[in-house]
Design a protein around this motif. Sequence first.
Motif: not given
Length: 389
Positions: A234-253
Amino acid sequence: MELKTNHAAPVLTDPPPISKSRLGLHSSLLPFSQQGASFSSGKYINIPRKKPGKLDDVRSNGWLDAMKSSSPPRKKLNKDFNFEVASDDVDNAYCSWMLKHPSALNSFERITNFARKKKIAIFLDYDGTLSPIVDDPDRAIMSNAMRSAVKNVAKHFPTAIISGRSRDKVYDLVGLTELYYAGSHGMDIMGPVTNTDSNDHPNCVKSTDQKGKEVNLFQPAREFIPMINEVFRTLVENTKGIKGAKVENHKFCASVHYRNVDEKNWSTIAQSVHDILKDYPRLRLTHGRKVLEVRPVIDWNKGKAVEFLLESLGRLNGRDDVLPIYIGDDRTDEDAFKFLKKKKKRGYGILVSPGPKETSAFYSLKDPSEVMEFLKSLVRWKEEEEEAN
Ligand SMILES: O=P(O)(O)OC[C@H]1O[C@H](O[C@H]2O[C@H](CO)[C@@H](O)[C@H](O)[C@H]2O)[C@H](O)[C@@H](O)[C@@H]1O
């Protein structure tokens, strides 16, 4: 704050953060000083979804300030806070801070005098400690010189890396099999199989390491994996329009980076995270260096991870003849500093920071190059000790 014992994971029984918020903002988006604070009635904040027109309201609640102060600007990071050349203000602030948190290099003799006849255990954060902070998290590469310093330290002292990144990712970056690794802010620990109580913990399972050796995996937030995956998507989807934003999945966070996002869009990023947290009251937010981190509401952090590792490395916890040293640069490292500070002289926290910063660490180092120097000095001292005996 109380621990529920009927849960496999140590779940906090505080009311979920969302129920505390009357501001239209999740309370975990507030800086630490305001979390849990009560607010006068009628002070609802209306944050527009797309256009953050009410920036003053947002500012007055402090969360934007928390984001701004989450990492010193690059220019300042590179600046050498030299006693001779710094301006009077910086000089005074830095001098008084250094009196409270002396350089671990300048205090080296004092540290080793205290460490004599004790078993030292080393705990290291990764980003900003072993590798310099860079714009792209995937390019936070540790130098070969640092790798070899860490490898040498591990020859003499039990050494563990405790990172906010996933355990696999931090292992890939460090690449040393002789260390212990804790990822996701300590929520994923790979430790040795020893004859200690920590092996019998309900969240411990047997596994094998990269070399096929039997190890213990401690994952107190295991049940949250599907939830974190969902939130990550959801975070990837919701921030995909924001230039420079990056989302990482660290398994437990999950981490939402805004270092490369134009500051005028930070409120949109925060709003995105806030919206998601509203739907997941069992998740909360912590602030890192230009990163918002979504993690489970469980009573576990880097301090607990240090305690757990000390125990599982052979009942080293709480012993007078053991000196744990933890080196880190981030707010999440403060939990480890606090743990070491709790009982007088239990161990030394060393904050990596080029300038004054509120901390529970006892000592300080300016940057990763000083961390490397400190690690090398420890090895030299230990080898001299061994030669002399
Ligand atoms: O506990 P750590 O090992 O210090 O990990 C904390 C976070 O580190 C990474 O982000 C930070 O370093 C990046 C690379 O230098 C930088 O671009 C970013 O702004 C920093 O926040 C990592 O990407 C995060 O997921 C970790 O939580």
